[in-house]
Design a protein around this motif. Structure first.
Motif, PDB file in Angstrom:
ATOM      1  N   ASN A 152       0.832  -1.214   0.000  1.00  0.00           N
ATOM      2  CA  ASN A 152       0.000   0.000   0.000  1.00  0.00           C
ATOM      3  C   ASN A 152       0.867   1.265   0.000  1.00  0.00           C
ATOM      4  O   ASN A 152       2.103   1.175   0.097  1.00  0.00           O
ATOM      5  CB  ASN A 152      -1.000  -0.024   1.169  1.00  0.00           C
ATOM      6  N   GLU A 153       0.229   2.379  -0.122  1.00  0.00           N
ATOM      7  CA  GLU A 153       0.999   3.621  -0.238  1.00  0.00           C
ATOM      8  C   GLU A 153       1.775   3.947   1.021  1.00  0.00           C
ATOM      9  O   GLU A 153       2.893   4.459   0.970  1.00  0.00           O
ATOM     10  CB  GLU A 153       0.061   4.793  -0.585  1.00  0.00           C
ATOM     11  N   ALA A 154       1.194   3.634   2.168  1.00  0.00           N
ATOM     12  CA  ALA A 154       1.881   3.885   3.446  1.00  0.00           C
ATOM     13  C   ALA A 154       3.013   2.903   3.674  1.00  0.00           C
ATOM     14  O   ALA A 154       3.786   3.041   4.626  1.00  0.00           O
ATOM     15  CB  ALA A 154       0.880   3.816   4.598  1.00  0.00           C
ATOM     16  N   ARG A 155       3.105   1.892   2.807  1.00  0.00           N
ATOM     17  CA  ARG A 155       4.129   0.835   2.905  1.00  0.00           C
ATOM     18  C   ARG A 155       4.102   0.161   4.289  1.00  0.00           C
ATOM     19  O   ARG A 155       5.143  -0.212   4.820  1.00  0.00           O
ATOM     20  CB  ARG A 155       5.526   1.412   2.615  1.00  0.00           C
ATOM     21  N   ASP A 156       2.918   0.012   4.842  1.00  0.00           N
ATOM     22  CA  ASP A 156       2.838  -0.573   6.192  1.00  0.00           C
ATOM     23  C   ASP A 156       1.973  -1.851   6.239  1.00  0.00           C
ATOM     24  O   ASP A 156       1.522  -2.254   7.304  1.00  0.00           O
ATOM     25  CB  ASP A 156       2.313   0.452   7.203  1.00  0.00           C
ATOM     26  N   ASN A 157       1.738  -2.457   5.057  1.00  0.00           N
ATOM     27  CA  ASN A 157       0.915  -3.672   5.056  1.00  0.00           C
ATOM     28  C   ASN A 157       1.711  -4.919   4.653  1.00  0.00           C
ATOM     29  O   ASN A 157       1.147  -5.902   4.188  1.00  0.00           O
ATOM     30  CB  ASN A 157      -0.300  -3.505   4.121  1.00  0.00           C
ATOM     31  N   ALA A 158       3.044  -4.858   4.832  1.00  0.00           N
ATOM     32  CA  ALA A 158       3.866  -6.002   4.399  1.00  0.00           C
ATOM     33  C   ALA A 158       3.943  -7.074   5.487  1.00  0.00           C
ATOM     34  O   ALA A 158       4.111  -6.780   6.674  1.00  0.00           O
ATOM     35  CB  ALA A 158       5.276  -5.527   4.041  1.00  0.00           C
ATOM     36  N   PHE A 202       0.665  -7.267   1.713  1.00  0.00           N
ATOM     37  CA  PHE A 202       1.724  -7.502   0.722  1.00  0.00           C
ATOM     38  C   PHE A 202       2.647  -8.555   1.354  1.00  0.00           C
ATOM     39  O   PHE A 202       3.389  -8.264   2.296  1.00  0.00           O
ATOM     40  CB  PHE A 202       2.467  -6.193   0.458  1.00  0.00           C
ATOM     41  N   VAL A 203       2.559  -9.766   0.853  1.00  0.00           N
ATOM     42  CA  VAL A 203       3.259 -10.898   1.489  1.00  0.00           C
ATOM     43  C   VAL A 203       4.604 -11.129   0.809  1.00  0.00           C
ATOM     44  O   VAL A 203       4.666 -11.289  -0.425  1.00  0.00           O
ATOM     45  CB  VAL A 203       2.393 -12.170   1.418  1.00  0.00           C
ATOM     46  N   ILE A 204       5.657 -11.137   1.605  1.00  0.00           N
ATOM     47  CA  ILE A 204       7.023 -11.307   1.083  1.00  0.00           C
ATOM     48  C   ILE A 204       7.573 -12.637   1.604  1.00  0.00           C
ATOM     49  O   ILE A 204       7.570 -12.881   2.815  1.00  0.00           O
ATOM     50  CB  ILE A 204       7.945 -10.183   1.590  1.00  0.00           C
ATOM     51  N   VAL A 205       8.033 -13.475   0.686  1.00  0.00           N
ATOM     52  CA  VAL A 205       8.624 -14.763   1.087  1.00  0.00           C
ATOM     53  C   VAL A 205      10.010 -14.876   0.464  1.00  0.00           C
ATOM     54  O   VAL A 205      10.142 -15.196  -0.715  1.00  0.00           O
ATOM     55  CB  VAL A 205       7.753 -15.957   0.647  1.00  0.00           C
ATOM     56  N   PRO A 206      11.070 -14.599   1.237  1.00  0.00           N
ATOM     57  CA  PRO A 206      12.415 -14.719   0.670  1.00  0.00           C
ATOM     58  C   PRO A 206      12.911 -16.170   0.741  1.00  0.00           C
ATOM     59  O   PRO A 206      12.539 -16.917   1.642  1.00  0.00           O
ATOM     60  CB  PRO A 206      13.265 -13.844   1.603  1.00  0.00           C
ATOM     61  N   ASN A 207      13.713 -16.549  -0.218  1.00  0.00           N
ATOM     62  CA  ASN A 207      14.482 -17.790  -0.073  1.00  0.00           C
ATOM     63  C   ASN A 207      15.597 -17.478   0.931  1.00  0.00           C
ATOM     64  O   ASN A 207      16.311 -16.485   0.807  1.00  0.00           O
ATOM     65  CB  ASN A 207      15.070 -18.186  -1.434  1.00  0.00           C
ATOM     66  N   LEU A 259      16.981  -7.119   2.783  1.00  0.00           N
ATOM     67  CA  LEU A 259      15.888  -7.247   1.819  1.00  0.00           C
ATOM     68  C   LEU A 259      14.807  -6.196   2.064  1.00  0.00           C
ATOM     69  O   LEU A 259      14.322  -5.546   1.115  1.00  0.00           O
ATOM     70  CB  LEU A 259      15.299  -8.657   1.910  1.00  0.00           C
ATOM     71  N   LEU A 260      14.441  -6.015   3.331  1.00  0.00           N
ATOM     72  CA  LEU A 260      13.412  -5.007   3.650  1.00  0.00           C
ATOM     73  C   LEU A 260      13.882  -3.613   3.250  1.00  0.00           C
ATOM     74  O   LEU A 260      13.098  -2.810   2.724  1.00  0.00           O
ATOM     75  CB  LEU A 260      13.072  -5.055   5.147  1.00  0.00           C
ATOM     76  N   ALA A 292      15.893  -2.937   0.793  1.00  0.00           N
ATOM     77  CA  ALA A 292      15.821  -2.862  -0.670  1.00  0.00           C
ATOM     78  C   ALA A 292      14.391  -2.668  -1.147  1.00  0.00           C
ATOM     79  O   ALA A 292      14.145  -1.995  -2.153  1.00  0.00           O
ATOM     80  CB  ALA A 292      16.422  -4.138  -1.275  1.00  0.00           C
ATOM     81  N   LEU A 293      13.437  -3.273  -0.433  1.00  0.00           N
ATOM     82  CA  LEU A 293      12.028  -3.144  -0.812  1.00  0.00           C
ATOM     83  C   LEU A 293      11.414  -1.851  -0.273  1.00  0.00           C
ATOM     84  O   LEU A 293      10.239  -1.569  -0.538  1.00  0.00           O
ATOM     85  CB  LEU A 293      11.230  -4.360  -0.311  1.00  0.00           C
ATOM     86  N   GLY A 294      12.166  -1.086   0.502  1.00  0.00           N
ATOM     87  CA  GLY A 294      11.669   0.173   1.039  1.00  0.00           C
ATOM     88  C   GLY A 294      10.634  -0.010   2.134  1.00  0.00           C
ATOM     89  O   GLY A 294       9.698   0.782   2.247  1.00  0.00           O
ATOM     90  N   ILE A 295      10.802  -1.047   2.938  1.00  0.00           N
ATOM     91  CA  ILE A 295       9.841  -1.304   4.016  1.00  0.00           C
ATOM     92  C   ILE A 295      10.534  -1.080   5.357  1.00  0.00           C
ATOM     93  O   ILE A 295      11.422  -1.847   5.750  1.00  0.00           O
ATOM     94  CB  ILE A 295       9.276  -2.732   3.912  1.00  0.00           C
ATOM     95  N   ALA A 296      10.145  -0.020   6.050  1.00  0.00           N
ATOM     96  CA  ALA A 296      10.775   0.315   7.333  1.00  0.00           C
ATOM     97  C   ALA A 296      10.291  -0.612   8.433  1.00  0.00           C
ATOM     98  O   ALA A 296      11.070  -1.088   9.260  1.00  0.00           O
ATOM     99  CB  ALA A 296      10.471   1.761   7.704  1.00  0.00           C
ATOM    100  N   LYS A 297       8.997  -0.856   8.452  1.00  0.00           N
ATOM    101  CA  LYS A 297       8.420  -1.723   9.475  1.00  0.00           C
ATOM    102  C   LYS A 297       7.365  -2.622   8.860  1.00  0.00           C
ATOM    103  O   LYS A 297       6.506  -2.156   8.095  1.00  0.00           O
ATOM    104  CB  LYS A 297       7.804  -0.892  10.612  1.00  0.00           C
ATOM    105  N   LEU A 298       7.437  -3.895   9.219  1.00  0.00           N
ATOM    106  CA  LEU A 298       6.476  -4.881   8.723  1.00  0.00           C
ATOM    107  C   LEU A 298       5.178  -4.797   9.499  1.00  0.00           C
ATOM    108  O   LEU A 298       5.147  -4.384  10.666  1.00  0.00           O
ATOM    109  CB  LEU A 298       7.057  -6.291   8.889  1.00  0.00           C
ATOM    110  N   HIS A 299       4.109  -5.226   8.837  1.00  0.00           N
ATOM    111  CA  HIS A 299       2.867  -5.433   9.596  1.00  0.00           C
ATOM    112  C   HIS A 299       3.012  -6.688  10.460  1.00  0.00           C
ATOM    113  O   HIS A 299       2.565  -6.705  11.610  1.00  0.00           O
ATOM    114  CB  HIS A 299       1.687  -5.578   8.641  1.00  0.00           C
TER     115      HIS A 299
END
Lengths: 375, 375
Positions: free
Chosen positions: B49-55, B98-103, B144-145, B147-154
């Motif tokens: 999302n725009e607030a980048r807070d739904n990861a 926004f679900v992120i699954v890294p190897n 990784l976070l 690089a994806l521009g995510i400061a804090k995960l949900h």
């Protein structure tokens, strides 16, 4: 045909003697197959009395053999596997009893096994050996007693694989067993143990030197034996015992971040692996003995466990260990419940961190009860 | 450098995308070694999302990878390993998150691992790869976070090896994790599990095709992978589960007295073995991931578990299974006790015959609690 001779390494008072019996007739097996030429190797300790009624049959476990007593009769000059229990003045007192320890059918230490010469090819059987069962082992013991001229034993004793054999003798020849002692055993093999044996056999067979079982003219599958022993070690002890014995801290106090052993439990497993690789165990023998255990279910042929054990007439001592998670106390209780009224002497449950191997490694807790029961 | 592209096989609403991040700098490791060239492969599902807070970060277990969701994104066109949990309207709802699954680092499915090219030789690392730890994996996730521009995960979610990684993130970057879910995990590796990993590695290494880890230009050590999986299967389920699931009777009702599979549990193990032999797992990756688990002890560096977890500020959901004998409920309770006051949402203990694998195979019992916790 019976050939007996004094054991060279024995001290005099123990009177260790080696016996080899060649059966006159082929041995019919539970599967319907027939073993054409059978011999049974056994050790005896002490002296058979004139009444021939002081014989005690001791039946070994999966990785042992007939060399149970004597200070240096085990592999590499070590004591016999139950030297703590068998000898002059010990719980199984050779001043009093004539102790007989046969190498089990399939055991490959002198008794007919997959390592024996196949008469129809002139070469070792390997995987052409027929599948044998616990009932077949019990039948071989009866033949041995006939050859030794022993109509009835004073006692029959066994732990684990030996305990299964005692149970089979209680089912097939209860009038001959005398007092019986069953240690760390169950009346049938669990799915978990069948799974374990399948994994251990796969570990053995993964060794290229195993060569489909035809390795007798080449190098031993020693890596497979090592992997089998290492895998098995995870099961002899419980999770809690491993925790308490080895802990979780790196051996040097701080982690070295290496693929080399850095934890005490890894060092232990490596030593188990190394010892088994250098040891005297025959890979095919382990394959056949574990397969026999897979098929062990005392109630299967008789219908019920009660029916299988209905002929038992002499006292029975059951011994289980609270930490033996693969042969749990409750399954030993099931045997206690199935015995005819009045024959159960006692179900003794002992504590030991050693779990399944406790009767071998912590014999002192069992010794007084066993000694008293035998008298 | 971040390269992202839509996943070809995905359905539109899931919005599966593949990302590959090449780190600008070498990655320093807990051991003191440095990984010179690192890349991280990951999948994402849903929309940031725009607030980048739904990861929501989902961390996979030992034998999984980044392909968690999608009806046919798993090996051989099967569903992703947690497709029951991740997707539109599911507990981890891709319409919402926004679900992120890294190897995982070392995981050999696109992320740098022993199968990667060693820049100093131009060939795959094999055993020249440095030992990595759970803390290193957590550090890679933080990169990784970034690089994806995510400061804090949900939220951050993981089971088993994934659960250890969540714990490491709670220790190293608690302000970024958001709500956390730790499933079927402990805060340190038991001696029993260290022993198991040692045995499984030995099984792998027993395969001549493993060739000291340098098998990438030859046949895969598929027999070793099969033996590893077969041995491991004895541990995923409890003794009781194996009993109840497979029983002890021969499959055809009567014993066939054969070396071929005659019991259901043998057939099961053979299928496990066969599937793993044909599977996509990288032997060296399993060696390094299990070695990382050996070194996992969240309290070691911090002194106490309380100290390690003192920075946790968002709600924590702990999930354990009563039948998971290798990651017991009591050890999860130990984590609950060590958390700062007020952050424990709940320690949920579920019943399942599947034991350690329950969160994968019986997700329905976990689904409502997880869904509610994430909202």
């Amino acid at each position: 045909m019976l050939r007996s001779e004094p054991e060279k390494r024995s001290d005099g008072r123990l009177n260790a003697r080696a016996h080899l019996i060649r059966l006159a007739d082929p041995l019919p097996l539970q599967s319907g197959a027939v073993l054409p030429e059978v011999q049974i190797a056994c050790q005896s300790y002490g002296h058979l009395n004139e009444a021939r009624d002081n014989a005690v049959l001791v039946l070994h476990g999966l990785t042992s053999d007939q060399h149970a007593a004597g200070a240096s009769s085990g592999p590499a000059g070590k004591p016999g596997w139950w030297d703590v229990a068998i000898g002059p003045g010990k719980a199984i007192d050779t001043d009093r009893y004539f102790v007989i320890v046969p190498n089990v059918l399939g055991g490959a230490c002198g008794t007919t096994s997959p390592a024996s010469r196949n008469p129809s090819t002139g070469r070792p059987y390997g995987l052409r050996f027929p599948v044998i069962t616990l009932a077949d082992m019990a039948r071989a013991h009866a033949v041995l007693l006939d050859a030794l001229g022993i109509a009835k034993l004073h006692a029959t004793i066994g732990g684990c694989l030996g305990g299964f054999q005692v149970l089979e003798m209680l089912a097939s020849c209860p009038a001959r067993t005398g007092k019986s002692v069953i240690i760390s055993a169950t009346a049938r093999t669990s799915a978990h143990n069948t799974a374990l044996w399948a994994v251990l056999r796969a570990a053995l067979m993964s060794d290229p030197n195993w060569r489909g079982g035809d390795y007798y003219d080449g190098p031993s599958p020693s890596d497979g034996l090592g992997l089998l022993a290492m895998t098995g070690a995870l099961f002899w002890m419980s999770r809690e015992t491993l925790e308490n014995k080895f802990g979780v801290a790196p051996m040097s106090g701080v982690p070295r971040y290496t693929m080399e052993p850095d934890f005490a439990v890894e060092q232990f497993l490596n030593s188990v692996k190394g010892n088994a690789s250098k040891g005297r165990l025959d890979a095919n023998s382990l394959i056949y003995l574990t397969r026999a255990i897979d098929y062990f279910d005392l109630a299967r042929d008789a219908g019920t466990l009660e029916q299988a054990l209905k002929g038992v007439q002499d006292p029975v001592l059951l011994v289980s260990y609270a930490s033996d998670w693969r042969y749990p106390v409750e399954e030993m209780d099931r045997i206690a419940q199935a015995l005819p009224t009045g024959v159960l002497h006692r179900h003794l449950t002992l504590d030991s961190a050693m779990g399944h191997g406790a009767f071998l490694y912590e014999f002192e807790s069992l010794s007084p009860a066993l000694s008293e029961f035998l008298r």
